[in-house]
Design an enzyme around this catalytic site. Sequence first.
Site, PDB file in Angstrom:
ATOM      1  N   GLU A 118       0.828  -1.217   0.000  1.00 10.29           N
ATOM      2  CA  GLU A 118       0.000   0.000   0.000  1.00 10.29           C
ATOM      3  C   GLU A 118       0.857   1.260   0.000  1.00 10.29           C
ATOM      4  O   GLU A 118       1.922   1.307   0.589  1.00 10.29           O
ATOM      5  CB  GLU A 118      -0.927   0.027   1.215  1.00 10.29           C
ATOM      6  CG  GLU A 118      -1.876  -1.145   1.315  1.00 10.29           C
ATOM      7  CD  GLU A 118      -2.889  -1.203   0.180  1.00 10.29           C
ATOM      8  OE1 GLU A 118      -3.013  -0.213  -0.567  1.00 10.29           O
ATOM      9  OE2 GLU A 118      -3.549  -2.250   0.029  1.00 10.29           O
ATOM     10  N   GLY A 119       0.318   2.290  -0.629  1.00  9.99           N
ATOM     11  CA  GLY A 119       1.049   3.549  -0.772  1.00  9.99           C
ATOM     12  C   GLY A 119       0.859   4.479   0.417  1.00  9.99           C
ATOM     13  O   GLY A 119       0.110   4.207   1.360  1.00  9.99           O
ATOM     14  N   PHE A 120       1.530   5.604   0.303  1.00  7.51           N
ATOM     15  CA  PHE A 120       1.567   6.607   1.363  1.00  7.51           C
ATOM     16  C   PHE A 120       0.172   7.093   1.751  1.00  7.51           C
ATOM     17  O   PHE A 120      -0.143   7.238   2.929  1.00  7.51           O
ATOM     18  CB  PHE A 120       2.397   7.779   0.837  1.00  7.51           C
ATOM     19  CG  PHE A 120       2.730   8.841   1.837  1.00  7.51           C
ATOM     20  CD1 PHE A 120       3.161   8.525   3.114  1.00  7.51           C
ATOM     21  CD2 PHE A 120       2.654  10.180   1.478  1.00  7.51           C
ATOM     22  CE1 PHE A 120       3.507   9.521   4.024  1.00  7.51           C
ATOM     23  CE2 PHE A 120       3.000  11.184   2.371  1.00  7.51           C
ATOM     24  CZ  PHE A 120       3.424  10.861   3.646  1.00  7.51           C
ATOM     25  N   ASN A 121      -0.646   7.341   0.769  1.00 10.90           N
ATOM     26  CA  ASN A 121      -1.920   7.999   1.071  1.00 10.90           C
ATOM     27  C   ASN A 121      -2.996   7.068   1.582  1.00 10.90           C
ATOM     28  O   ASN A 121      -3.852   7.480   2.355  1.00 10.90           O
ATOM     29  CB  ASN A 121      -2.390   8.790  -0.143  1.00 10.90           C
ATOM     30  CG  ASN A 121      -1.503  10.000  -0.327  1.00 10.90           C
ATOM     31  OD1 ASN A 121      -1.557  10.932   0.449  1.00 10.90           O
ATOM     32  ND2 ASN A 121      -0.615   9.951  -1.319  1.00 10.90           N
ATOM     33  N   THR A 150      -6.185   7.926  -3.880  1.00  6.66           N
ATOM     34  CA  THR A 150      -6.119   8.362  -2.482  1.00  6.66           C
ATOM     35  C   THR A 150      -5.250   9.614  -2.347  1.00  6.66           C
ATOM     36  O   THR A 150      -5.444  10.406  -1.439  1.00  6.66           O
ATOM     37  CB  THR A 150      -5.573   7.251  -1.560  1.00  6.66           C
ATOM     38  OG1 THR A 150      -4.332   6.801  -2.058  1.00  6.66           O
ATOM     39  CG2 THR A 150      -6.536   6.101  -1.459  1.00  6.66           C
ATOM     40  N   HIS A 156      -4.141  17.044 -10.170  1.00  6.45           N
ATOM     41  CA  HIS A 156      -3.348  15.867  -9.825  1.00  6.45           C
ATOM     42  C   HIS A 156      -3.487  14.860 -10.951  1.00  6.45           C
ATOM     43  O   HIS A 156      -4.564  14.308 -11.181  1.00  6.45           O
ATOM     44  CB  HIS A 156      -3.802  15.217  -8.505  1.00  6.45           C
ATOM     45  CG  HIS A 156      -3.074  13.934  -8.235  1.00  6.45           C
ATOM     46  ND1 HIS A 156      -3.706  12.783  -7.816  1.00  6.45           N
ATOM     47  CD2 HIS A 156      -1.759  13.613  -8.359  1.00  6.45           C
ATOM     48  CE1 HIS A 156      -2.801  11.809  -7.689  1.00  6.45           C
ATOM     49  NE2 HIS A 156      -1.625  12.289  -8.011  1.00  6.45           N
ATOM     50  N   ARG A 201      -2.370  11.473 -12.002  1.00  7.45           N
ATOM     51  CA  ARG A 201      -1.761  10.224 -11.529  1.00  7.45           C
ATOM     52  C   ARG A 201      -1.414   9.375 -12.730  1.00  7.45           C
ATOM     53  O   ARG A 201      -2.253   9.159 -13.615  1.00  7.45           O
ATOM     54  CB  ARG A 201      -2.769   9.525 -10.613  1.00  7.45           C
ATOM     55  CG  ARG A 201      -2.302   8.261  -9.966  1.00  7.45           C
ATOM     56  CD  ARG A 201      -1.326   8.510  -8.830  1.00  7.45           C
ATOM     57  NE  ARG A 201      -1.251   7.305  -7.999  1.00  7.45           N
ATOM     58  CZ  ARG A 201      -0.514   6.240  -8.301  1.00  7.45           C
ATOM     59  NH1 ARG A 201       0.240   6.233  -9.385  1.00  7.45           N
ATOM     60  NH2 ARG A 201      -0.526   5.180  -7.504  1.00  7.45           N
TER      61      ARG A 201
END
Length: 446
Positions: free
Chosen positions: A47-50, A404, A300, A302
Site C-alpha cells: 500500500e502507498g503513502f496515502n 487516495t 493531480h 496520476r
Amino acid sequence: MRYLLIFLVFQSCSSLSNSENEQCTKDSCSALTSSNYYLLYDVNHGEGFNLRRDVYVRMANLVHTLRERTSPESNWTLVLPPWGPLYHWFSYNLQRAQLPWSLFFDLKSLAKFVPVIEFEEFLRLSSPVLTIPYVFALQHFNEGWGEKFEEKLEIRQCNDEAMYEKRSDNYYHGWFFGYEDRVRAKQFDCLSAQGFVTVLVDYAMKNLTWSQEINDEHLLKSVMFDRAETLLHVDYGGYNYWRARRSMRYARRLINLGNRFRSEYLNSTDIHDRTYLVDDWTRAEYLSDQALGGPYLGIHLRRQDYVKARPEYVPSLEHAARQVCHQLLHLNLSIAFIATDANENEIDEVRQHAFKICHISTDQILTYRPDGKILEKILDGGKAIVDQWICAHARYFIGSYESTFSFRIQEDREILGFSKDSTFNRLCGDNEGLSCEKSTVWPIVY
Ligand SMILES: Nc1nc2c(ncn2[C@@H]2O[C@H](COP(=O)(O)OP(=O)(O)OP(=O)(O)O)[C@@H](O)[C@H]2O)c(=O)[nH]1
Ligand SMILES: *[C@@H]1O[C@H](CO)[C@@H](O)[C@H](O)[C@H]1NC(C)=O
Ligand SMILES: *[C@@H]1O[C@H](CO)[C@@H](O)[C@H](O)[C@H]1NC(C)=O
Ligand SMILES: *[C@@H]1O[C@H](CO)[C@@H](O)[C@H](O)[C@H]1NC(C)=O
Ligand SMILES: *[C@@H]1O[C@H](CO)[C@@H](O)[C@H](O)[C@H]1NC(C)=O
Ligand SMILES: [Mg+2]
C-alpha cells in the site's frame, strides 16, 4: 491489595535490573508499572503513502474509542509505524525504511487527538530487546462476507503464509519495520476480522490478559495489529473521522516549502487567497466556502501503475492537456500547477499538447521539482506532501479518479474552507469527454 501489587512489581523490577533479565531497565520500570497501553499497527506492504494515511485515521479512532471506553487510568497510546520502504518512493535511490513520522507530520498536532509516540521512542522504553505480548495479523474471513453485514472476529489459521515465525527461542519473529533484531512477539495469531476497527475494542480490553504478562515477564502492555487496512473506518466522514484527519497537520518544513513555491511562482499567499489556518486545529471553526485560493488551476495527474489499473478513467496525456486548456479558459486563469508522478518526458508531452490545443506556453504549466539537496531531506513523501499542499491552495482543483492522493488534497481543501464545486472534480478518461461524473463529495464535519 492494589498497593501490594504495585509494590511487588516495583520490587521485582529493581531486583531484576541487577540480574541478566533484559526486559526491565531502570528507565522502563515506571512504564511497566503504570497503566500505559500501546497499540501498534502495520499495513500491507504494497500500500502507498496515502492509503496509509487513511489507515492512520482508522487506528487513531480505534485508540480514541479505547480511551473513551476504559477508565482514565488506562492510558492507550498509538505507536506510529515507521515509514518505508514504499513502492512509489524511489527518487535518487532514496529507498529508505524506518523513517519517523516527524519528517512528514506535526506530532504535537497529532497528539491533540490521541497520544502518539514514534516507534523509536517506544523501543527505548524496553531496551535492548522489545517483546510485544500480542501480535495479530488481521485477515478477511475465507468464506467472504456472507449474506448480511455482520461484525465478527475469530482466531483462525492464517490465510496466507504467516508473516511471523516462531523460532527456537519460542518467540515470534518478523519484519517489525526493519527492526527484526530488536523486536519480537510473545504470541502471534491470525485474526479473521470483519467490520469496523472498533470490533477490536472489546477484544483488546477483555480477551487479552494484561496483568499476567506484567507479573511474569515485565513486558510493556502492548498489542500490534498487522494488516490494519483490513478493517473499516468506524465513522467514515463523521465527526471523529474529521478530527483525526484535521490533526494530521504537515511538518513545518514542508508547509514552508509549499508556501514559498506558491508565493514565488504562483502569486499565491494566504492573505489574498483567504486560506489562513489557525495553528491549533482544535480551535479552528467551520469556514464555509470562504477560501478563494491562488490564481492557478491545480491538477493531480496520476500516472505510473494507475494507467494500467484504471484505463477507462485515466486520460491520455493529450486528453489531460485538453482538459487543462478547457478549464483555464473556463476559469479565466493562465497558470496550471500539475502534481504528478509522471516522468519529465510525459510532462513535456502534456506541455506540447497544451501548446497545440490552446497556445499556452510551456511556462504556464508548472510542476514542483525540488533540487537534489532538498529532496534528500524531505524524501519522496515530503515532495508528495508539498505537491498536495500546493494543489490544496489552488483556485480550482481537478484530481484523478479514485486516487487516495487526490482524496487527501480534497480533504485539505475542505479543511481550508473551499467550495465543493472547486474541489470535487476529476480528470475524465478519453472516452468521457470534457465533463464526466464528479468525485464523491465528503463534506467536512465540525
Ligand atoms: N510527488 C508526487 N508523488 C506522487 C503524485 N502522485 C502519485 N505520487 C506518488 O505515488 C504514490 C501514489 O500512491 P499513494 O499516494 O501511495 O497512494 P495510493 O494509496 O497508492 O493512492 P492511489 O494509488 O493514488 O490511490 C504517492 O505516495 C507518491 O509517492 C504526485 O502528484 N506527486
Ligand atoms: C499517557 O501516555 C502518553 C504517551 O505515551 C504520555 O505522554 C502521558 O503522560 C500519559 N498520561 C498519563 C496520565 O500517564
Ligand atoms: C473473546 O472472549 C469472549 C468471551 O470469553 C468469547 O466468547 C469470544 O469468542 C472471544 N473472542 C475471540 C475472537 O476469541
Ligand atoms: C498578484 O496578486 C495580487 C493580489 O491578488 C495582484 O494584485 C497582483 O497583480 C498579482 N501579481 C501578478 C504579477 O500577477
Ligand atoms: C480574465 O482575467 C484578466 C486578467 O487576468 C482580466 O483582465 C479579465 O477581465 C478577465 N476576464 C473575465 C471575463 O473575467
Ligand atoms: Mg496505490
